[in-house]
Design an enzyme around this catalytic site. Structure first.
Site, mmCIF file in Angstrom:
data_model
loop_
_atom_site.group_PDB
_atom_site.id
_atom_site.type_symbol
_atom_site.label_atom_id
_atom_site.label_comp_id
_atom_site.label_asym_id
_atom_site.label_seq_id
_atom_site.Cartn_x
_atom_site.Cartn_y
_atom_site.Cartn_z
ATOM 1 C CD GLU A 82 -13.738 34.047 12.317
ATOM 2 O OE1 GLU A 82 -14.485 34.717 13.052
ATOM 3 O OE2 GLU A 82 -13.418 34.404 11.157
ATOM 4 N NE ARG A 99 -25.291 37.152 10.105
ATOM 5 C CZ ARG A 99 -25.812 36.185 9.344
ATOM 6 N NH1 ARG A 99 -27.092 36.177 9.067
ATOM 7 N NH2 ARG A 99 -25.055 35.227 8.856
ATOM 8 C CG ASN A 117 -18.893 42.464 10.527
ATOM 9 O OD1 ASN A 117 -18.728 41.345 10.034
ATOM 10 N ND2 ASN A 117 -19.825 43.297 10.115
ATOM 11 C CE LYS A 177 -23.073 33.084 11.684
ATOM 12 N NZ LYS A 177 -22.111 33.088 10.608
ATOM 13 C CG HIS A 201 -11.290 34.877 7.426
ATOM 14 N ND1 HIS A 201 -11.488 36.198 7.078
ATOM 15 C CD2 HIS A 201 -12.219 34.588 8.375
ATOM 16 C CE1 HIS A 201 -12.498 36.671 7.788
ATOM 17 N NE2 HIS A 201 -12.960 35.717 8.580
ATOM 18 N NE ARG A 248 -37.827 31.253 -10.777
ATOM 19 C CZ ARG A 248 -38.194 30.450 -11.786
ATOM 20 N NH1 ARG A 248 -38.630 29.239 -11.532
ATOM 21 N NH2 ARG A 248 -38.114 30.892 -13.023
ATOM 22 C CD GLU A 275 -23.510 41.089 8.186
ATOM 23 O OE1 GLU A 275 -22.425 41.652 8.139
ATOM 24 O OE2 GLU A 275 -23.716 39.948 7.746
ATOM 25 C CG HIS A 291 -14.308 39.872 10.609
ATOM 26 N ND1 HIS A 291 -14.228 39.391 11.901
ATOM 27 C CD2 HIS A 291 -14.455 38.788 9.822
ATOM 28 C CE1 HIS A 291 -14.354 38.064 11.873
ATOM 29 N NE2 HIS A 291 -14.482 37.682 10.625
ATOM 30 C CE LYS A 337 -23.039 36.897 6.408
ATOM 31 N NZ LYS A 337 -22.049 37.977 6.298
ATOM 32 C CG HIS A 378 -12.653 41.680 5.844
ATOM 33 N ND1 HIS A 378 -13.925 42.073 6.218
ATOM 34 C CD2 HIS A 378 -12.676 40.328 5.775
ATOM 35 C CE1 HIS A 378 -14.679 40.990 6.369
ATOM 36 N NE2 HIS A 378 -13.944 39.923 6.118
HETATM 37 N N1 LIG Z 1 -21.312 31.986 5.037
HETATM 38 C C1 LIG Z 1 -20.757 32.580 6.079
HETATM 39 O O1 LIG Z 1 -21.447 33.130 6.951
HETATM 40 C C2 LIG Z 1 -19.264 32.575 6.194
HETATM 41 C C3 LIG Z 1 -18.662 32.957 7.400
HETATM 42 C C4 LIG Z 1 -17.276 32.882 7.488
HETATM 43 C C5 LIG Z 1 -16.514 32.457 6.405
HETATM 44 N N2 LIG Z 1 -17.144 32.102 5.231
HETATM 45 C C6 LIG Z 1 -16.374 31.637 4.079
HETATM 46 O O2 LIG Z 1 -15.713 30.436 4.434
HETATM 47 C C7 LIG Z 1 -14.585 30.271 3.596
HETATM 48 C C8 LIG Z 1 -13.425 29.741 4.410
HETATM 49 O O3 LIG Z 1 -13.767 28.490 4.947
HETATM 50 P P1 LIG Z 1 -12.667 27.484 5.512
HETATM 51 O O4 LIG Z 1 -11.750 28.209 6.395
HETATM 52 O O5 LIG Z 1 -13.400 26.327 6.037
HETATM 53 O O6 LIG Z 1 -11.802 27.148 4.221
HETATM 54 P P2 LIG Z 1 -11.888 26.000 3.103
HETATM 55 O O7 LIG Z 1 -13.273 25.586 2.840
HETATM 56 O O8 LIG Z 1 -11.094 26.501 1.944
HETATM 57 O O9 LIG Z 1 -11.110 24.797 3.792
HETATM 58 C C9 LIG Z 1 -9.762 24.957 4.128
HETATM 59 C C10 LIG Z 1 -8.927 23.762 3.680
HETATM 60 O O10 LIG Z 1 -9.181 22.658 4.524
HETATM 61 C C11 LIG Z 1 -9.431 21.490 3.749
HETATM 62 N N3 LIG Z 1 -10.308 20.656 4.568
HETATM 63 C C12 LIG Z 1 -11.623 20.832 4.831
HETATM 64 N N4 LIG Z 1 -12.033 19.938 5.731
HETATM 65 C C13 LIG Z 1 -10.968 19.180 6.054
HETATM 66 C C14 LIG Z 1 -10.762 18.106 6.953
HETATM 67 N N5 LIG Z 1 -11.743 17.663 7.760
HETATM 68 N N6 LIG Z 1 -9.523 17.560 7.023
HETATM 69 C C15 LIG Z 1 -8.508 18.049 6.260
HETATM 70 N N7 LIG Z 1 -8.640 19.064 5.411
HETATM 71 C C16 LIG Z 1 -9.859 19.628 5.316
HETATM 72 C C17 LIG Z 1 -10.005 21.990 2.476
HETATM 73 O O11 LIG Z 1 -9.796 21.067 1.434
HETATM 74 C C18 LIG Z 1 -9.222 23.289 2.261
HETATM 75 O O12 LIG Z 1 -8.015 23.025 1.633
HETATM 76 C C19 LIG Z 1 -14.329 31.614 2.945
HETATM 77 O O13 LIG Z 1 -14.659 31.542 1.577
HETATM 78 C C20 LIG Z 1 -15.281 32.561 3.656
HETATM 79 O O14 LIG Z 1 -15.767 33.589 2.809
HETATM 80 C C21 LIG Z 1 -18.494 32.171 5.118
HETATM 81 ZN ZN LIG Z 2 -14.503 35.652 9.976
#
Ligand SMILES: NC(=O)c1ccc[n+]([C@@H]2O[C@H](COP(=O)([O-])OP(=O)(O)OC[C@H]3O[C@@H](n4cnc5c(N)ncnc54)[C@H](O)[C@@H]3O)[C@@H](O)[C@H]2O)c1
Ligand SMILES: [Zn+2]
Length: 365
Positions: free
Chosen positions: A188, A244, A248, A230, A268, A124, A240, A251, A146, A255
């Site tokens: 971003e 917040r 978006n 942020k 993305h 939990r 949100e 987005h 999130k 999306h």
């Molecule tokens: N929680 C939130 O508020 C929030 C906000 C925006 C996005 N997200 C989520 O984030 C995700 C996308 O994150 P992302 O863009 O970081 O993608 P990701 O985590 O898939 O990483 C992208 C790629 O980079 C590689 N990688 C990571 N660090 C590295 C490094 N230092 N050197 C070389 N390669 C590296 C990973 O192995 C992967 O192949 C989505 O699932 C999205 O929904 C969440």
């Molecule tokens: Zn985004």
């Protein structure tokens, strides 16, 4: 070897309704992780959650951060599932982890969201520290609490709010990030500039070369200002309901572009770049955004590098996807529109027709 002087470390405080924590930003910070986690009072028994890719590239510098075997899970978007998160529980149960344990999420947004979700739900809720390794994760996903995973029928449908105990941002980790991933994160950052800071927007424009060269001296102020924006928005509105929503910006169409290309064509951030242009086109057509600001946004996005093509995509498909996204209320859209570089408004009456026009002006069919 000569090293250029690194800028001073930055500490930001996030005052979310449910908790208070810091974001620590400094070059080389990941080499002294244990000390930073001690200062943040993270429980001493700590489990690292990372991916094989990230661990291969950077595991060495984290070895002293935890005495436990790291839990490595795959990190492509298609692995962001309950089943993969389940492997974190497996590792914790096997090691007889109890409430006095904590997780350290080391990776991009996929690892951060999954490890955060595992931390939110295991027994939990146990503490989690976020150590983001992509630019997107450093400026966006690691802050705000999130967490979650995808369902086969939709992204991020399963999740929980669970604020981290601390966020540790080391720009040195970005040195190994593929250029396209880095650029995707930088869109971003452009978003933060457009919604809240012309200074940030202009800094990106002026420092693209050192930023792409991953120079800490350029990265730190840009990351710090993004995290600050942020953090401010999260503090105002943890769940949100109102403010917040400005995050978006870009987005809605973004999306939709991701969805109609089945999450395969765009990173993305790339889809968000198009989404920002669509919003700017709508705002310009409404007389809300000056032409000079629309041009500045367009020019910066072009200067940042190539985006995947959109000329083969149907405007009608995008509109259908936006409608499915439930954002259309009685025929009109709630839309975050730029009023200038650095300022947005929320328009409650954007029509599908306006969005369609904007997309056609951008080159969709
Ligand atoms: N929680 C939130 O508020 C929030 C906000 C925006 C996005 N997200 C989520 O984030 C995700 C996308 O994150 P992302 O863009 O970081 O993608 P990701 O985590 O898939 O990483 C992208 C790629 O980079 C590689 N990688 C990571 N660090 C590295 C490094 N230092 N050197 C070389 N390669 C590296 C990973 O192995 C992967 O192949 C989505 O699932 C999205 O929904 C969440
Ligand atoms: Zn985004």
């Amino acid at each position: 070897m000569r090293h250029s002087a690194s800028p001073a470390p930055v500490r930001l405080t996030v005052r979310a309704a449910s908790s208070l924590y810091t974001v620590e930003i400094a070059a080389g910070l990941s080499r002294t992780l244990a000390a930073t986690l001690d200062t943040a009072k993270l429980p001493p028994r700590r489990f690292i959650v990372s991916s094989p890719t990230v661990w291969r590239l950077h595991g060495e510098r984290f070895r002293t951060a935890s005495a436990e075997e790291p839990i490595l899970i795959p990190d492509g978007e298609r692995f962001k599932t309950l089943a993969t998160a389940g492997r974190v529980y497996d590792g914790l149960v096997k090691a007889q982890a109890d409430r006095g344990c904590a997780l350290i999420a080391i990776g991009g947004g996929v690892i951060g969201d999954m490890a955060g979700f595992a931390a939110a739900t295991f027994l939990r809720g146990i503490p989690v520290a976020q150590v983001p390794t992509t630019l997107l994760a450093q400026v966006d996903s690691a802050i705000g609490g999130k967490t979650g995973v995808n369902h086969p029928l939709g992204k991020n449908l399963i999740g929980a709010y669970h604020q981290p105990s601390v966020v540790i941002v080391d720009p040195e980790l970005l040195a190994t990030l593929p250029r396209r991933e880095f650029r995707a994160g930088l869109y971003e950052v452009v978003k933060y500039g457009v919604i809240a800071s012309r200074r940030l927007f202009e800094r990106i424009d002026a420092e693209l070369t050192p930023l792409f060269a991953r120079e800490s001296a350029s990265l730190i102020p840009v990351i710090a200002e993004s995290c600050g924006i942020k953090a401010r928005v999260v503090a105002e509105d943890e769940r949100e309901s109102g403010p917040r929503r400005v995050l978006n910006f870009g987005h809605t169409a973004g999306h939709a572009l991701e969805a109609i290309t089945r999450y395969r064509r765009f990173r993305h951030g790339e889809a968000v770049a198009y989404g920002m242009l669509a919003a700017a086109e709508i705002a310009f057509a409404r007389g809300v955004l000056p032409a000079a600001d629309l041009d500045a946004l367009r020019a910066l996005i072009v200067k940042m590098g190539p985006l995947p093509p959109i000329a083969d995509l149907e405007t009608s498909q995008v509109l259908e996807a936006v409608a499915r996204d439930k954002k259309i209320v009685e025929g009109t859209l709630h839309y975050v529109l730029p009023a200038a570089i650095g300022r947005t408004i929320i328009a409650a009456d954007v029509t599908g027709g306006e969005l369609g026009e904007a997309l056609r002006r951008m080159g969709l069919r």
